[in-house]
Design a protein around this motif. Structure first.
Motif, mmCIF file in Angstrom:
data_model
loop_
_atom_site.group_PDB
_atom_site.id
_atom_site.type_symbol
_atom_site.label_atom_id
_atom_site.label_comp_id
_atom_site.label_asym_id
_atom_site.label_seq_id
_atom_site.Cartn_x
_atom_site.Cartn_y
_atom_site.Cartn_z
ATOM 1 N N ILE A 180 1.086 -1.380 -0.233
ATOM 2 C CA ILE A 180 -0.397 -0.033 -0.330
ATOM 3 C C ILE A 180 1.228 1.786 0.121
ATOM 4 O O ILE A 180 1.996 1.181 0.871
ATOM 5 C CB ILE A 180 -1.102 -0.206 1.385
ATOM 6 C CG1 ILE A 180 -0.133 0.043 2.317
ATOM 7 C CG2 ILE A 180 -2.351 -0.768 0.845
ATOM 8 C CD1 ILE A 180 -1.401 -0.257 3.841
ATOM 9 N N GLU A 181 0.345 2.302 -0.462
ATOM 10 C CA GLU A 181 1.048 3.134 -0.587
ATOM 11 C C GLU A 181 0.294 4.731 -0.468
ATOM 12 O O GLU A 181 -1.437 4.867 -0.158
ATOM 13 C CB GLU A 181 1.619 3.994 -1.929
ATOM 14 C CG GLU A 181 2.340 3.147 -2.869
ATOM 15 C CD GLU A 181 2.777 3.561 -3.792
ATOM 16 O OE1 GLU A 181 4.308 3.097 -3.782
ATOM 17 O OE2 GLU A 181 2.398 4.387 -4.867
ATOM 18 N N LEU A 182 0.749 5.474 0.178
ATOM 19 C CA LEU A 182 -0.108 7.058 0.905
ATOM 20 C C LEU A 182 0.254 8.166 0.253
ATOM 21 O O LEU A 182 1.219 7.871 0.318
ATOM 22 C CB LEU A 182 -0.122 7.389 2.379
ATOM 23 C CG LEU A 182 -0.861 8.425 2.559
ATOM 24 C CD1 LEU A 182 -2.274 7.909 3.007
ATOM 25 C CD2 LEU A 182 -0.483 8.395 3.957
ATOM 26 N N ILE A 183 -0.701 8.548 -0.729
ATOM 27 C CA ILE A 183 -0.403 9.434 -1.797
ATOM 28 C C ILE A 183 -0.967 10.603 -1.535
ATOM 29 O O ILE A 183 -2.550 10.540 -1.399
ATOM 30 C CB ILE A 183 -0.673 9.031 -3.430
ATOM 31 C CG1 ILE A 183 0.929 7.748 -3.338
ATOM 32 C CG2 ILE A 183 0.029 10.022 -4.522
ATOM 33 C CD1 ILE A 183 0.447 7.547 -4.385
ATOM 34 N N PRO A 184 -0.170 11.908 -1.553
ATOM 35 C CA PRO A 184 -0.848 13.379 -1.705
ATOM 36 C C PRO A 184 -1.903 13.551 -2.675
ATOM 37 O O PRO A 184 -1.760 13.144 -3.849
ATOM 38 C CB PRO A 184 -0.113 14.832 -1.425
ATOM 39 C CG PRO A 184 0.874 13.874 -1.153
ATOM 40 C CD PRO A 184 1.403 12.637 -1.726
ATOM 41 N N LEU A 185 -3.403 13.845 -2.495
ATOM 42 C CA LEU A 185 -4.552 14.005 -3.857
ATOM 43 C C LEU A 185 -4.031 15.768 -4.775
ATOM 44 O O LEU A 185 -3.988 16.263 -3.602
ATOM 45 C CB LEU A 185 -5.817 14.192 -3.381
ATOM 46 C CG LEU A 185 -5.881 12.131 -3.059
ATOM 47 C CD1 LEU A 185 -7.499 12.366 -2.777
ATOM 48 C CD2 LEU A 185 -6.458 11.887 -4.079
ATOM 49 N N PRO A 186 -4.350 15.663 -5.604
ATOM 50 C CA PRO A 186 -3.548 17.139 -6.095
ATOM 51 C C PRO A 186 -4.986 17.453 -6.013
ATOM 52 O O PRO A 186 -6.191 16.997 -5.958
ATOM 53 C CB PRO A 186 -3.853 16.118 -7.864
ATOM 54 C CG PRO A 186 -3.842 14.983 -7.870
ATOM 55 C CD PRO A 186 -4.170 14.159 -6.849
ATOM 56 N N SER A 187 -4.629 18.919 -6.270
ATOM 57 C CA SER A 187 -5.903 19.621 -5.773
ATOM 58 C C SER A 187 -6.671 19.699 -7.392
ATOM 59 O O SER A 187 -7.862 19.390 -7.367
ATOM 60 C CB SER A 187 -4.917 20.861 -5.874
ATOM 61 O OG SER A 187 -4.941 21.410 -6.636
ATOM 62 N N ASP A 188 -6.214 19.437 -8.536
ATOM 63 C CA ASP A 188 -7.239 19.205 -9.293
ATOM 64 C C ASP A 188 -8.370 17.872 -9.275
ATOM 65 O O ASP A 188 -7.443 16.567 -9.637
ATOM 66 C CB ASP A 188 -5.811 19.572 -11.100
ATOM 67 C CG ASP A 188 -7.449 19.093 -12.129
ATOM 68 O OD1 ASP A 188 -8.128 18.944 -12.026
ATOM 69 O OD2 ASP A 188 -6.106 19.210 -13.101
ATOM 70 N N PRO A 189 -9.144 17.875 -9.735
ATOM 71 C CA PRO A 189 -9.621 16.315 -9.289
ATOM 72 C C PRO A 189 -9.693 15.856 -10.308
ATOM 73 O O PRO A 189 -9.875 14.199 -10.313
ATOM 74 C CB PRO A 189 -11.104 16.540 -8.623
ATOM 75 C CG PRO A 189 -11.353 18.575 -9.597
ATOM 76 C CD PRO A 189 -10.554 18.869 -9.354
#
Length: 266
Positions: free
Chosen positions: A41-50
């Motif tokens: 599993i990886e935890l990744i920041p969600l981009p501001s652009d949906p």
């Protein structure tokens, strides 16, 4: 069941959104699955652009090496924000049940499943090749033969959403080569019927309406991406290119609103 980042299909793995509230939060996330499956599993920041795919972002934490049947991700002091949790098997096309268990030092604002990038759209795949022999391995505009690259006509019968992915074609389940070329997709339109001619792009007489990678060549996970965009009805020309002239097979994946789009080679 897209496998790890060694495969273009990594973008098809299940993803879950996690929202951390106002204060830094410690996270501990467990994934359990049948022991025959090596998982991570990886935890990744969600981009501001949906419209952007989270698989392109750099992970802030991972579970390390893929392990059979179980893995643990620990992320201390995660700043407030929205994150994607990506669950994967090491090899693609491996199916089976799995369970996630989340622990946090503070309450999370929300946890939920993220839809696939092509959710609600119809999928089409076009396969061909860049060929030095046929003169279609022309490279980017620096090589002065950009117009010789493969060009496709995209016809939209009405207003609708479109998403494009260009990637090197591989045998299903085979991993990507480190020598894979940098790719780009340029979209011209919406009233363009004829293919690009010599020097139209190089002299900037005609600029693309949409480009992959913000106009930069690259090969992020999943290949070159034109994010989901709403387009008007009309005729568009797609130019598929590598940065340097390279002979290899490719596939273009098109997601479009149901019954809206047709593709043909120019």
């Amino acid at each position: 069941a897209g496998g790890c980042a060694n495969y273009d299909t990594v973008v098809d793995n299940p993803a879950f959104a996690i929202t951390v509230r106002e204060q830094p939060t410690d996270l501990a996330i467990e994934l359990s699955a049948p022991s025959k499956l090596s998982v991570g599993i990886e935890l990744i920041p969600l981009p501001s652009d949906p419209r952007a795919n989270p698989a392109r972002q750099k992970p802030i934490a991972t579970s390390g090496n893929y392990r059979p049947g179980f893995c643990l991700l620990e992320a201390p002091s995660v700043p407030p924000g929205r994150y994607a949790l990506l669950a994967a098997t090491f090899e693609p096309r491996q199916e089976g049940p799995f369970a996630l268990q989340l622990g946090s030092s503070h309450a999370l604002a929300a946890v939920g499943r993220l839809p696939h990038e092509g959710h609600g759209l119809q999928r089409q795949v076009y396969r061909s090749e860049w060929s030095s022999l046929a003169g279609t391995a022309a490279g980017c505009a620096n090589h002065r033969n950009y117009h010789r690259n493969p060009q496709l006509r995209l016809m939209l019968s009405r207003k609708g959403d479109v998403l494009l992915r260009l990637r090197c074609q591989t045998t299903p389940g085979s991993s990507l080569s480190d020598a894979r070329p940098y790719l780009a997709v340029d979209v011209y339109g919406p009233h363009r019927d004829a293919p690009l001619g010599p020097m139209e792009h190089e002299t900037q007489k005609l600029m693309p309406l949409l480009t992959s990678g913000g106009g930069k060549y690259g090969y992020p996970p999943g290949g070159a991406l034109v994010p989901r965009t709403t387009l008007e009805p009309g005729s568009y020309v797609l130019v598929l290119s590598t940065f340097d002239p390279t002979s290899c097979a490719f596939e273009l994946v098109l997601y479009a609103s149901q019954g809206v789009a047709t593709l043909e080679r120019l």
